[in-house]
Design a protein around this motif. Structure first.
Motif, PDB file in Angstrom:
ATOM      1  N   VAL A  94     -33.417 -13.361 -45.829  1.00  0.00           N
ATOM      2  CA  VAL A  94     -32.466 -13.545 -46.968  1.00  0.00           C
ATOM      3  C   VAL A  94     -33.098 -14.697 -48.082  1.00  0.00           C
ATOM      4  CG1 VAL A  94     -30.537 -15.562 -46.012  1.00  0.00           C
ATOM      5  CG2 VAL A  94     -30.609 -13.699 -44.603  1.00  0.00           C
ATOM      6  N   PRO A  95     -31.431 -14.492 -49.160  1.00  0.00           N
ATOM      7  CA  PRO A  95     -32.305 -16.264 -50.154  1.00  0.00           C
ATOM      8  C   PRO A  95     -32.594 -17.283 -49.550  1.00  0.00           C
ATOM      9  CG  PRO A  95     -30.435 -14.360 -50.550  1.00  0.00           C
ATOM     10  CD  PRO A  95     -30.326 -14.270 -49.579  1.00  0.00           C
ATOM     11  N   GLY A  96     -33.497 -17.916 -50.044  1.00  0.00           N
ATOM     12  CA  GLY A  96     -33.679 -19.049 -49.388  1.00  0.00           C
ATOM     13  C   GLY A  96     -34.571 -19.155 -48.494  1.00  0.00           C
ATOM     14  N   GLY A  97     -35.720 -17.775 -48.481  1.00  0.00           N
ATOM     15  CA  GLY A  97     -36.953 -17.561 -47.976  1.00  0.00           C
ATOM     16  C   GLY A  97     -37.226 -17.269 -46.330  1.00  0.00           C
ATOM     17  N   ASN A  98     -35.795 -16.243 -45.835  1.00  0.00           N
ATOM     18  CA  ASN A  98     -36.725 -16.621 -44.994  1.00  0.00           C
ATOM     19  C   ASN A  98     -35.867 -14.960 -43.881  1.00  0.00           C
ATOM     20  OD1 ASN A  98     -33.420 -17.689 -44.475  1.00  0.00           O
ATOM     21  ND2 ASN A  98     -33.841 -17.307 -41.880  1.00  0.00           N
ATOM     22  N   GLU A  99     -35.723 -14.758 -42.861  1.00  0.00           N
ATOM     23  CA  GLU A  99     -35.334 -13.228 -42.594  1.00  0.00           C
ATOM     24  C   GLU A  99     -35.002 -13.843 -41.532  1.00  0.00           C
ATOM     25  OE1 GLU A  99     -38.568 -10.694 -42.524  1.00  0.00           O
ATOM     26  OE2 GLU A  99     -38.930 -10.619 -44.561  1.00  0.00           O
ATOM     27  N   ASP A 100     -33.628 -12.751 -41.266  1.00  0.00           N
ATOM     28  CA  ASP A 100     -32.752 -13.258 -40.545  1.00  0.00           C
ATOM     29  C   ASP A 100     -32.341 -11.345 -39.077  1.00  0.00           C
ATOM     30  OD1 ASP A 100     -31.965 -15.235 -40.016  1.00  0.00           O
ATOM     31  OD2 ASP A 100     -30.879 -15.736 -41.302  1.00  0.00           O
ATOM     32  N   VAL A 101     -31.681 -11.259 -38.655  1.00  0.00           N
ATOM     33  CA  VAL A 101     -31.705 -10.278 -37.698  1.00  0.00           C
ATOM     34  C   VAL A 101     -30.115  -9.727 -38.030  1.00  0.00           C
ATOM     35  CG1 VAL A 101     -31.218  -9.134 -35.412  1.00  0.00           C
ATOM     36  CG2 VAL A 101     -33.255 -10.704 -35.878  1.00  0.00           C
ATOM     37  N   PHE A 102     -30.255  -8.496 -38.418  1.00  0.00           N
ATOM     38  CA  PHE A 102     -28.262  -8.026 -38.888  1.00  0.00           C
ATOM     39  C   PHE A 102     -28.524  -6.511 -37.830  1.00  0.00           C
ATOM     40  CE2 PHE A 102     -29.790 -10.330 -42.419  1.00  0.00           C
ATOM     41  CZ  PHE A 102     -28.663 -10.718 -43.155  1.00  0.00           C
ATOM     42  N   VAL A 103     -26.737  -5.983 -37.730  1.00  0.00           N
ATOM     43  CA  VAL A 103     -27.254  -4.825 -37.222  1.00  0.00           C
ATOM     44  C   VAL A 103     -26.033  -3.839 -38.536  1.00  0.00           C
ATOM     45  CG1 VAL A 103     -27.354  -5.434 -35.218  1.00  0.00           C
ATOM     46  CG2 VAL A 103     -25.152  -5.204 -35.846  1.00  0.00           C
ATOM     47  N   MET A 104     -26.101  -2.965 -38.112  1.00  0.00           N
ATOM     48  CA  MET A 104     -25.543  -1.789 -39.385  1.00  0.00           C
ATOM     49  C   MET A 104     -25.340  -0.457 -38.756  1.00  0.00           C
ATOM     50  SD  MET A 104     -27.908  -0.362 -41.777  1.00  0.00           S
ATOM     51  CE  MET A 104     -29.726   0.082 -41.811  1.00  0.00           C
ATOM     52  N   ASN A 105     -24.243  -0.091 -38.334  1.00  0.00           N
ATOM     53  CA  ASN A 105     -23.873   1.397 -38.336  1.00  0.00           C
ATOM     54  C   ASN A 105     -25.521   2.453 -38.441  1.00  0.00           C
ATOM     55  OD1 ASN A 105     -21.456   0.381 -37.087  1.00  0.00           O
ATOM     56  ND2 ASN A 105     -20.416   0.970 -39.022  1.00  0.00           N
ATOM     57  N   ALA A 106     -25.320   3.481 -37.976  1.00  0.00           N
ATOM     58  CA  ALA A 106     -26.224   4.346 -37.933  1.00  0.00           C
ATOM     59  C   ALA A 106     -25.923   5.088 -39.501  1.00  0.00           C
ATOM     60  CB  ALA A 106     -26.309   5.234 -36.874  1.00  0.00           C
ATOM     61  N   ASP A 107     -24.868   5.624 -39.905  1.00  0.00           N
ATOM     62  CA  ASP A 107     -25.172   5.675 -41.166  1.00  0.00           C
ATOM     63  C   ASP A 107     -25.254   4.550 -42.553  1.00  0.00           C
ATOM     64  OD1 ASP A 107     -22.346   4.692 -41.252  1.00  0.00           O
ATOM     65  OD2 ASP A 107     -21.306   5.985 -41.207  1.00  0.00           O
ATOM     66  N   GLY A 108     -25.823   3.756 -42.562  1.00  0.00           N
ATOM     67  CA  GLY A 108     -26.143   2.533 -42.718  1.00  0.00           C
ATOM     68  C   GLY A 108     -24.772   1.425 -43.090  1.00  0.00           C
ATOM     69  N   SER A 109     -23.401   2.168 -42.799  1.00  0.00           N
ATOM     70  CA  SER A 109     -22.465   0.885 -43.430  1.00  0.00           C
ATOM     71  C   SER A 109     -22.221  -0.681 -42.078  1.00  0.00           C
ATOM     72  CB  SER A 109     -21.048   1.838 -42.947  1.00  0.00           C
ATOM     73  OG  SER A 109     -20.677   2.266 -41.661  1.00  0.00           O
ATOM     74  N   SER A 110     -21.131  -1.192 -42.766  1.00  0.00           N
ATOM     75  CA  SER A 110     -21.023  -2.260 -42.064  1.00  0.00           C
ATOM     76  C   SER A 110     -21.899  -3.128 -41.874  1.00  0.00           C
ATOM     77  CB  SER A 110     -20.022  -1.412 -40.692  1.00  0.00           C
ATOM     78  OG  SER A 110     -18.838  -0.874 -41.294  1.00  0.00           O
ATOM     79  N   PRO A 111     -22.688  -3.391 -42.172  1.00  0.00           N
ATOM     80  CA  PRO A 111     -23.736  -4.235 -41.935  1.00  0.00           C
ATOM     81  C   PRO A 111     -23.592  -5.643 -41.743  1.00  0.00           C
ATOM     82  CG  PRO A 111     -24.025  -4.149 -44.044  1.00  0.00           C
ATOM     83  CD  PRO A 111     -23.083  -2.695 -44.416  1.00  0.00           C
ATOM     84  N   ARG A 112     -23.994  -5.827 -40.731  1.00  0.00           N
ATOM     85  CA  ARG A 112     -23.695  -7.671 -40.248  1.00  0.00           C
ATOM     86  C   ARG A 112     -24.639  -8.525 -39.682  1.00  0.00           C
ATOM     87  NH1 ARG A 112     -21.114  -3.147 -38.059  1.00  0.00           N
ATOM     88  NH2 ARG A 112     -22.381  -3.489 -36.181  1.00  0.00           N
ATOM     89  N   ARG A 113     -24.656  -9.740 -40.441  1.00  0.00           N
ATOM     90  CA  ARG A 113     -25.453 -10.996 -40.082  1.00  0.00           C
ATOM     91  C   ARG A 113     -25.467 -11.386 -38.705  1.00  0.00           C
ATOM     92  NH1 ARG A 113     -27.068 -15.518 -44.364  1.00  0.00           N
ATOM     93  NH2 ARG A 113     -28.960 -16.644 -42.821  1.00  0.00           N
TER      94      ARG A 113
END
Length: 161
Positions: free
Chosen positions: A37-56
């Motif tokens: 994530v811009p600013g220097g850290n990493e966060d957990v996301f999820v997305m549909n198995a086809d790569g659509s709808s990523p959500r932080r």
């Protein structure tokens, strides 16, 4: 990609900010992962198995890593700055389960969802270094080391029968 290695396709990530720690949901419909994530850290996301709808899911100045789905698909365990946390799959109700001077990482749910195994290294900041496997109840109680006698480990895994 398909099980035979064919049909490979990119689902997320950029060359300078690759995504990491992918974890399939129990029903195979979603993937949890960690992204820069811009600013220097990493966060957990999820997305549909086809790569659509990523959500932080997480929004923390801390470094989040190694998400692991509960067997019933309702919660995700993850590491955050040396501790193990659990949250609901929408990112709500994040709870810290471990706390201390050790580096706790790589949580993995037991097949029955009652326990979480993880790696505990001797000091914070030693992510990825050899450690000991610890198992605790899914609510964070009853932590007990199970790998002893000089053995070390970095990624626990449960055998599913």
């Amino acid at each position: 990609m398909d099980a035979d290695g064919s049909g490979e396709r990119k689902l997320s990530g950029e060359p300078l900010t690759p995504d990491d720690f992918p974890a399939w949901s129990p029903d195979g419909s979603m993937i949890a992962y960690v992204s820069f994530v811009p600013g220097g850290n990493e966060d957990v996301f999820v997305m549909n198995a086809d790569g659509s709808s990523p959500r932080r899911l997480t929004r923390s100045p801390a470094y989040d890593y190694a998400p692991s789905w509960s067997p019933d698909g309702t919660r995700i365990a993850f590491g955050r700055d040396g501790d193990i946390w659990v949250m609901e799959v929408d990112g709500a109700n994040a709870v810290r389960l471990t706390r201390g001077s050790d580096q706790d990482a790589s949580p993995r749910w037991s097949p029955d969802g009652e326990r979480i195994a993880f790696t505990r290294s001797a000091k914070r900041g030693s992510f990825g270094s050899p450690g000991r496997i610890v198992v605790m109840n899914a609510n964070g109680t009853g932590a007990a080391r199970i790998v002893t006698r000089g053995l070390s480990a970095t990624w626990p895994e449960w055998i599913r029968s």
